[in-house]
Design a protein around this motif. Structure first.
Motif, PDB file in Angstrom:
ATOM      1  N   TYR A   1       0.829  -1.200   0.000  1.00 50.95           N
ATOM      2  CA  TYR A   1       0.000   0.000   0.000  1.00 50.95           C
ATOM      3  C   TYR A   1       0.870   1.259   0.000  1.00 50.95           C
ATOM      4  O   TYR A   1       0.645   2.183  -0.789  1.00 50.95           O
ATOM      5  CB  TYR A   1      -0.921  -0.024   1.226  1.00 50.95           C
ATOM      6  CG  TYR A   1      -1.631   1.275   1.483  1.00 50.95           C
ATOM      7  CD1 TYR A   1      -2.797   1.608   0.790  1.00 50.95           C
ATOM      8  CD2 TYR A   1      -1.138   2.179   2.408  1.00 50.95           C
ATOM      9  CE1 TYR A   1      -3.450   2.807   1.024  1.00 50.95           C
ATOM     10  CE2 TYR A   1      -1.785   3.384   2.651  1.00 50.95           C
ATOM     11  CZ  TYR A   1      -2.937   3.689   1.956  1.00 50.95           C
ATOM     12  OH  TYR A   1      -3.573   4.890   2.193  1.00 50.95           O
ATOM     13  N   LEU A   2       1.866   1.300   0.877  1.00 54.46           N
ATOM     14  CA  LEU A   2       2.732   2.470   0.977  1.00 54.46           C
ATOM     15  C   LEU A   2       3.530   2.686  -0.317  1.00 54.46           C
ATOM     16  O   LEU A   2       3.691   3.823  -0.775  1.00 54.46           O
ATOM     17  CB  LEU A   2       3.669   2.337   2.177  1.00 54.46           C
ATOM     18  CG  LEU A   2       2.986   2.406   3.553  1.00 54.46           C
ATOM     19  CD1 LEU A   2       3.943   1.971   4.649  1.00 54.46           C
ATOM     20  CD2 LEU A   2       2.423   3.797   3.821  1.00 54.46           C
ATOM     21  N   GLN A   3       4.011   1.598  -0.905  1.00 56.80           N
ATOM     22  CA  GLN A   3       4.754   1.718  -2.170  1.00 56.80           C
ATOM     23  C   GLN A   3       3.865   2.278  -3.276  1.00 56.80           C
ATOM     24  O   GLN A   3       4.310   3.100  -4.077  1.00 56.80           O
ATOM     25  CB  GLN A   3       5.342   0.368  -2.572  1.00 56.80           C
ATOM     26  CG  GLN A   3       6.529  -0.009  -1.710  1.00 56.80           C
ATOM     27  CD  GLN A   3       7.055  -1.401  -1.996  1.00 56.80           C
ATOM     28  OE1 GLN A   3       6.298  -2.334  -2.204  1.00 56.80           O
ATOM     29  NE2 GLN A   3       8.368  -1.528  -2.000  1.00 56.80           N
ATOM     30  N   LYS A   4       2.609   1.872  -3.310  1.00 52.77           N
ATOM     31  CA  LYS A   4       1.685   2.398  -4.315  1.00 52.77           C
ATOM     32  C   LYS A   4       1.445   3.883  -4.112  1.00 52.77           C
ATOM     33  O   LYS A   4       1.141   4.608  -5.058  1.00 52.77           O
ATOM     34  CB  LYS A   4       0.350   1.645  -4.272  1.00 52.77           C
ATOM     35  CG  LYS A   4       0.426   0.271  -4.887  1.00 52.77           C
ATOM     36  CD  LYS A   4      -0.894  -0.462  -4.785  1.00 52.77           C
ATOM     37  CE  LYS A   4      -0.739  -1.886  -5.276  1.00 52.77           C
ATOM     38  NZ  LYS A   4      -1.892  -2.719  -4.930  1.00 52.77           N
ATOM     39  N   LYS A   5       1.572   4.358  -2.857  1.00 57.15           N
ATOM     40  CA  LYS A   5       1.421   5.784  -2.548  1.00 57.15           C
ATOM     41  C   LYS A   5       2.715   6.559  -2.805  1.00 57.15           C
ATOM     42  O   LYS A   5       2.770   7.755  -2.572  1.00 57.15           O
ATOM     43  CB  LYS A   5       1.005   5.976  -1.088  1.00 57.15           C
ATOM     44  CG  LYS A   5      -0.440   5.632  -0.825  1.00 57.15           C
ATOM     45  CD  LYS A   5      -0.834   5.937   0.610  1.00 57.15           C
ATOM     46  CE  LYS A   5      -0.916   7.441   0.829  1.00 57.15           C
ATOM     47  NZ  LYS A   5      -1.444   7.809   2.161  1.00 57.15           N
TER      48      LYS A   5
ATOM     49  N   ILE B   1       8.020  -1.039   9.733  1.00 54.91           N
ATOM     50  CA  ILE B   1       8.448  -0.571   8.413  1.00 54.91           C
ATOM     51  C   ILE B   1       9.162   0.773   8.568  1.00 54.91           C
ATOM     52  O   ILE B   1       8.677   1.659   9.274  1.00 54.91           O
ATOM     53  CB  ILE B   1       7.245  -0.393   7.456  1.00 54.91           C
ATOM     54  CG1 ILE B   1       6.492  -1.711   7.268  1.00 54.91           C
ATOM     55  CG2 ILE B   1       7.695   0.169   6.102  1.00 54.91           C
ATOM     56  CD1 ILE B   1       5.171  -1.568   6.517  1.00 54.91           C
ATOM     57  N   VAL B   2      10.300   0.893   7.902  1.00 51.07           N
ATOM     58  CA  VAL B   2      11.007   2.169   7.801  1.00 51.07           C
ATOM     59  C   VAL B   2      10.999   2.550   6.325  1.00 51.07           C
ATOM     60  O   VAL B   2      11.358   1.728   5.473  1.00 51.07           O
ATOM     61  CB  VAL B   2      12.468   2.065   8.317  1.00 51.07           C
ATOM     62  CG1 VAL B   2      13.158   3.415   8.220  1.00 51.07           C
ATOM     63  CG2 VAL B   2      12.515   1.514   9.740  1.00 51.07           C
ATOM     64  N   CYS B   3      10.543   3.768   6.030  1.00 50.11           N
ATOM     65  CA  CYS B   3      10.436   4.170   4.627  1.00 50.11           C
ATOM     66  C   CYS B   3      10.603   5.676   4.482  1.00 50.11           C
ATOM     67  O   CYS B   3      10.552   6.420   5.459  1.00 50.11           O
ATOM     68  CB  CYS B   3       9.089   3.727   4.052  1.00 50.11           C
ATOM     69  SG  CYS B   3       7.647   4.309   4.964  1.00 50.11           S
ATOM     70  N   TRP B   4      10.801   6.091   3.243  1.00 55.81           N
ATOM     71  CA  TRP B   4      10.893   7.514   2.905  1.00 55.81           C
ATOM     72  C   TRP B   4       9.581   7.954   2.281  1.00 55.81           C
ATOM     73  O   TRP B   4       9.058   7.294   1.380  1.00 55.81           O
ATOM     74  CB  TRP B   4      12.020   7.769   1.917  1.00 55.81           C
ATOM     75  CG  TRP B   4      13.393   7.635   2.489  1.00 55.81           C
ATOM     76  CD1 TRP B   4      14.254   6.583   2.301  1.00 55.81           C
ATOM     77  CD2 TRP B   4      14.078   8.568   3.327  1.00 55.81           C
ATOM     78  NE1 TRP B   4      15.422   6.815   2.987  1.00 55.81           N
ATOM     79  CE2 TRP B   4      15.356   8.029   3.625  1.00 55.81           C
ATOM     80  CE3 TRP B   4      13.745   9.816   3.858  1.00 55.81           C
ATOM     81  CZ2 TRP B   4      16.271   8.687   4.423  1.00 55.81           C
ATOM     82  CZ3 TRP B   4      14.671  10.470   4.656  1.00 55.81           C
ATOM     83  CH2 TRP B   4      15.917   9.910   4.926  1.00 55.81           C
ATOM     84  N   ASP B   5       9.069   9.075   2.755  1.00 55.97           N
ATOM     85  CA  ASP B   5       7.958   9.782   2.110  1.00 55.97           C
ATOM     86  C   ASP B   5       8.563  11.094   1.648  1.00 55.97           C
ATOM     87  O   ASP B   5       8.637  12.061   2.407  1.00 55.97           O
ATOM     88  CB  ASP B   5       6.818  10.012   3.097  1.00 55.97           C
ATOM     89  CG  ASP B   5       5.658  10.792   2.482  1.00 55.97           C
ATOM     90  OD1 ASP B   5       5.617  10.945   1.249  1.00 55.97           O
ATOM     91  OD2 ASP B   5       4.787  11.257   3.254  1.00 55.97           O
ATOM     92  N   GLY B   6       9.088  11.093   0.435  1.00 59.14           N
ATOM     93  CA  GLY B   6       9.859  12.239  -0.038  1.00 59.14           C
ATOM     94  C   GLY B   6      11.142  12.337   0.771  1.00 59.14           C
ATOM     95  O   GLY B   6      11.928  11.391   0.811  1.00 59.14           O
TER      96      GLY B   6
ATOM     97  N   ILE C   1      10.264   1.927   0.620  1.00 58.22           N
ATOM     98  CA  ILE C   1      10.548   1.070   1.779  1.00 58.22           C
ATOM     99  C   ILE C   1      12.049   0.816   1.825  1.00 58.22           C
ATOM    100  O   ILE C   1      12.628   0.373   0.833  1.00 58.22           O
ATOM    101  CB  ILE C   1       9.799  -0.285   1.684  1.00 58.22           C
ATOM    102  CG1 ILE C   1       8.295  -0.078   1.416  1.00 58.22           C
ATOM    103  CG2 ILE C   1      10.054  -1.126   2.924  1.00 58.22           C
ATOM    104  CD1 ILE C   1       7.520   0.608   2.478  1.00 58.22           C
ATOM    105  N   ILE C   2      12.668   1.085   2.970  1.00 56.04           N
ATOM    106  CA  ILE C   2      14.111   0.835   3.081  1.00 56.04           C
ATOM    107  C   ILE C   2      14.432  -0.278   4.071  1.00 56.04           C
ATOM    108  O   ILE C   2      15.502  -0.863   3.996  1.00 56.04           O
ATOM    109  CB  ILE C   2      14.906   2.112   3.425  1.00 56.04           C
ATOM    110  CG1 ILE C   2      14.404   2.768   4.691  1.00 56.04           C
ATOM    111  CG2 ILE C   2      14.887   3.074   2.264  1.00 56.04           C
ATOM    112  CD1 ILE C   2      15.272   3.914   5.174  1.00 56.04           C
ATOM    113  N   GLU C   3      13.497  -0.582   4.965  1.00 60.01           N
ATOM    114  CA  GLU C   3      13.758  -1.658   5.922  1.00 60.01           C
ATOM    115  C   GLU C   3      12.450  -2.117   6.549  1.00 60.01           C
ATOM    116  O   GLU C   3      11.525  -1.325   6.726  1.00 60.01           O
ATOM    117  CB  GLU C   3      14.710  -1.161   7.015  1.00 60.01           C
ATOM    118  CG  GLU C   3      15.296  -2.272   7.834  1.00 60.01           C
ATOM    119  CD  GLU C   3      16.618  -1.895   8.486  1.00 60.01           C
ATOM    120  OE1 GLU C   3      17.042  -2.675   9.346  1.00 60.01           O
ATOM    121  OE2 GLU C   3      17.216  -0.862   8.141  1.00 60.01           O
ATOM    122  N   ARG C   4      12.412  -3.403   6.856  1.00 55.98           N
ATOM    123  CA  ARG C   4      11.265  -3.964   7.580  1.00 55.98           C
ATOM    124  C   ARG C   4      11.791  -4.706   8.795  1.00 55.98           C
ATOM    125  O   ARG C   4      12.863  -5.293   8.779  1.00 55.98           O
ATOM    126  CB  ARG C   4      10.467  -4.902   6.674  1.00 55.98           C
ATOM    127  CG  ARG C   4       9.681  -4.111   5.638  1.00 55.98           C
ATOM    128  CD  ARG C   4       8.915  -4.954   4.669  1.00 55.98           C
ATOM    129  NE  ARG C   4       8.060  -5.933   5.294  1.00 55.98           N
ATOM    130  CZ  ARG C   4       7.291  -6.770   4.617  1.00 55.98           C
ATOM    131  NH1 ARG C   4       7.274  -6.730   3.306  1.00 55.98           N
ATOM    132  NH2 ARG C   4       6.551  -7.657   5.228  1.00 55.98           N
TER     133      ARG C   4
END
Length: 120
Positions: A20-24, A42-47, A28-31
């Protein structure tokens, strides 16, 4: 039910949340980042913002909604884990904590998926 089913439900929820987050547009950099203090799902970048995501997944609506299970203590733990992560990786960036709450039907399909941004 039992711990094994809870583990499977949680893993399924984390996978669905990642998709879901990837589609937005999140990267994703780590789980399942773990230290002795706890875990970040989940660790991820939003911009340019580093996001630490707590995922709560339930089968059905018994005993309340999944987001009701993310209390202030849990959010504080995720924030502390995020601070450890940033320090460990030597990052200097804006950060936030999000929650993804998922309710699954018995067949594993998504009944509800809510994404709460910046909860802490």
């Amino acid at each position: 039910m039992g711990k094994e089913n809870n583990f499977k439900t949680g893993a399924m929820g984390e996978e669905l949340a990642s998709e879901y987050l990837q589609k937005k547009g999140y990267k994703i950099i780590e789980r399942n980042f773990r230290t002795r203090f706890g875990e970040i799902d989940i660790v991820c970048w939003d911009g340019k913002i580093l996001v630490f995501v707590e995922v709560k997944t339930k089968m059905g609506h018994d005993f309340g909604e999944p987001e009701e299970m993310v209390n202030k203590r849990k959010l504080s733990q995720v924030k502390r884990m995020g601070e450890v992560y940033v320090q460990d990786k030597g990052l200097g960036c804006l950060c936030r904590v999000d929650v993804v709450a998922i309710v699954l039907e018995n067949n594993g399909s998504i009944e509800k998926l809510e994404h709460y941004q910046g909860v802490y």
